[in-house]
Write a protein that holds these residues in place. Structure first.
Motif, mmCIF file in Angstrom:
data_model
loop_
_atom_site.group_PDB
_atom_site.id
_atom_site.type_symbol
_atom_site.label_atom_id
_atom_site.label_comp_id
_atom_site.label_asym_id
_atom_site.label_seq_id
_atom_site.Cartn_x
_atom_site.Cartn_y
_atom_site.Cartn_z
ATOM 1 N N GLY A 104 -3.417 -12.890 24.050
ATOM 2 C CA GLY A 104 -2.493 -13.331 23.000
ATOM 3 C C GLY A 104 -1.787 -12.192 22.315
ATOM 4 O O GLY A 104 -0.982 -12.404 21.443
ATOM 5 N N GLY A 105 -2.103 -10.952 22.658
ATOM 6 C CA GLY A 105 -1.367 -9.819 22.134
ATOM 7 C C GLY A 105 -2.101 -9.080 21.032
ATOM 8 O O GLY A 105 -3.159 -9.478 20.574
ATOM 9 N N PRO A 106 -1.504 -7.975 20.611
ATOM 10 C CA PRO A 106 -2.119 -7.141 19.593
ATOM 11 C C PRO A 106 -2.030 -7.784 18.222
ATOM 12 O O PRO A 106 -1.289 -8.729 18.008
ATOM 13 C CB PRO A 106 -1.272 -5.868 19.635
ATOM 14 N N HIS A 107 -2.801 -7.241 17.305
ATOM 15 C CA HIS A 107 -2.654 -7.686 15.923
ATOM 16 C C HIS A 107 -2.266 -6.516 15.050
ATOM 17 O O HIS A 107 -2.498 -5.376 15.380
ATOM 18 C CB HIS A 107 -3.901 -8.416 15.421
ATOM 19 N N VAL A 108 -1.664 -6.836 13.940
ATOM 20 C CA VAL A 108 -1.167 -5.827 13.024
ATOM 21 C C VAL A 108 -2.045 -5.840 11.790
ATOM 22 O O VAL A 108 -2.380 -6.899 11.261
ATOM 23 C CB VAL A 108 0.302 -6.124 12.629
ATOM 24 N N HIS A 109 -2.423 -4.661 11.345
ATOM 25 C CA HIS A 109 -3.265 -4.535 10.155
ATOM 26 C C HIS A 109 -2.435 -4.100 8.957
ATOM 27 O O HIS A 109 -1.228 -3.938 9.039
ATOM 28 C CB HIS A 109 -4.395 -3.550 10.417
ATOM 29 N N ALA A 110 -3.100 -3.863 7.876
ATOM 30 C CA ALA A 110 -2.443 -3.592 6.598
ATOM 31 C C ALA A 110 -1.600 -2.334 6.601
ATOM 32 O O ALA A 110 -0.846 -2.112 5.688
ATOM 33 C CB ALA A 110 -3.473 -3.530 5.483
ATOM 34 N N ASP A 111 -1.720 -1.524 7.617
ATOM 35 C CA ASP A 111 -0.849 -0.351 7.688
ATOM 36 C C ASP A 111 0.381 -0.634 8.515
ATOM 37 O O ASP A 111 1.192 0.249 8.745
ATOM 38 C CB ASP A 111 -1.607 0.849 8.242
ATOM 39 N N GLY A 112 0.526 -1.882 8.985
ATOM 40 C CA GLY A 112 1.704 -2.276 9.758
ATOM 41 C C GLY A 112 1.608 -1.942 11.237
ATOM 42 O O GLY A 112 2.525 -2.174 11.991
ATOM 43 N N ALA A 161 0.833 -1.205 0.000
ATOM 44 C CA ALA A 161 0.000 0.000 0.000
ATOM 45 C C ALA A 161 0.867 1.253 0.000
ATOM 46 O O ALA A 161 0.622 2.194 -0.771
ATOM 47 C CB ALA A 161 -0.946 -0.012 1.201
ATOM 48 N N ALA A 162 1.869 1.276 0.849
ATOM 49 C CA ALA A 162 2.761 2.443 0.904
ATOM 50 C C ALA A 162 3.467 2.639 -0.434
ATOM 51 O O ALA A 162 3.566 3.766 -0.933
ATOM 52 C CB ALA A 162 3.767 2.280 2.038
ATOM 53 N N GLU A 163 3.967 1.551 -1.026
ATOM 54 C CA GLU A 163 4.656 1.637 -2.315
ATOM 55 C C GLU A 163 3.724 2.121 -3.427
ATOM 56 O O GLU A 163 4.171 2.761 -4.374
ATOM 57 C CB GLU A 163 5.257 0.284 -2.692
ATOM 58 N N ALA A 164 2.432 1.832 -3.308
ATOM 59 C CA ALA A 164 1.459 2.246 -4.318
ATOM 60 C C ALA A 164 0.967 3.673 -4.084
ATOM 61 O O ALA A 164 0.186 4.195 -4.889
ATOM 62 C CB ALA A 164 0.271 1.283 -4.329
ATOM 63 N N GLY A 165 1.406 4.288 -2.992
ATOM 64 C CA GLY A 165 0.995 5.659 -2.710
ATOM 65 C C GLY A 165 -0.291 5.773 -1.912
ATOM 66 O O GLY A 165 -0.908 6.838 -1.863
ATOM 67 N N ILE A 166 -0.705 4.693 -1.278
ATOM 68 C CA ILE A 166 -1.890 4.729 -0.416
ATOM 69 C C ILE A 166 -1.426 5.238 0.946
ATOM 70 O O ILE A 166 -0.719 4.537 1.655
ATOM 71 C CB ILE A 166 -2.545 3.335 -0.278
ATOM 72 N N ASP A 167 -1.807 6.458 1.284
ATOM 73 C CA ASP A 167 -1.345 7.050 2.534
ATOM 74 C C ASP A 167 -2.121 6.515 3.743
ATOM 75 O O ASP A 167 -3.132 5.826 3.596
ATOM 76 C CB ASP A 167 -1.406 8.577 2.479
#
Length: 181
Positions: free
Chosen positions: A171-179, A31-37
């Motif tokens: 079990g802890g946090p989860h990470v989404h598509a924004d990292g 997403a970041a590489e594609a310019g999705i802020d």
């Protein structure tokens, strides 16, 4: 809603959850590489989570949206984006795409949605947003199935606690598509 104990997939199968987190990290990079802020990523992740009824992920991504600079007015308008004037053409195309991906079982991605998004987003942006939506829908299902808790915040609404939602998950946090968690 009952208080029965639920199995938390992230804790019960940590290797599968780690794979989902790694997938989400890859998607965030794409997403970041594609310019999705960050603004656009958080808007679509909030909306998908709203549509799925995932209060846990709504909280995680509202916190992320605040970090990305969105104000309360914009965040509040996400649920009513069609009637709101606060979203630009690109965000509106992404929100429409969000609804199609979230309710993909109804009509797939209709040609008119695909054509509209394709007329506004580049192919790389379309691909990246599609993967962001695949990831958030997966996380929504994990959190909803486990009934991840969303307790009241300990602080005032003006002071969001960035890791409050994440720390509430067994079990802890989860990470989404924004990292982010």
């Amino acid at each position: 809603m009952g208080e029965e104990r639920r199995v938390h997939l992230s804790k019960s199968a940590p290797e599968a959850y780690a794979a989902l987190r790694a997938f989400s990290t890859t998607v965030g990079r794409l997403a970041a590489e594609a310019g999705i802020d960050a603004r656009l990523r958080e808007i679509v992740q909030i909306h998908a989570s709203q549509l799925n009824g995932c209060a846990y992920c709504v909280r995680v991504h509202v916190d992320g949206a605040v970090k990305a600079g969105l104000d309360a007015d914009v965040i509040a308008q996400i649920a009513t984006w069609r009637e709101s004037g606060v979203f630009d053409e690109r965000e509106r195309a992404a929100l429409e795409l969000t609804e199609s991906f979230t309710f993909i079982h109804e009509d797939g991605i209709p040609d008119e949605v695909y054509d509209q998004a394709g007329g506004i987003l580049s192919e790389a942006e379309y691909v990246a947003l599609s993967w962001v939506l695949v990831a958030i829908n997966a996380f929504n299902r994990v959190a909803i199935a486990g009934r991840y808790p969303v307790p009241p915040r300990a602080s005032s609404p003006e002071t969001p606690i960035p890791d409050a939602a994440a720390s509430a998950v067994p079990g802890g946090p989860h990470v989404h598509a924004d990292g982010t968690a």
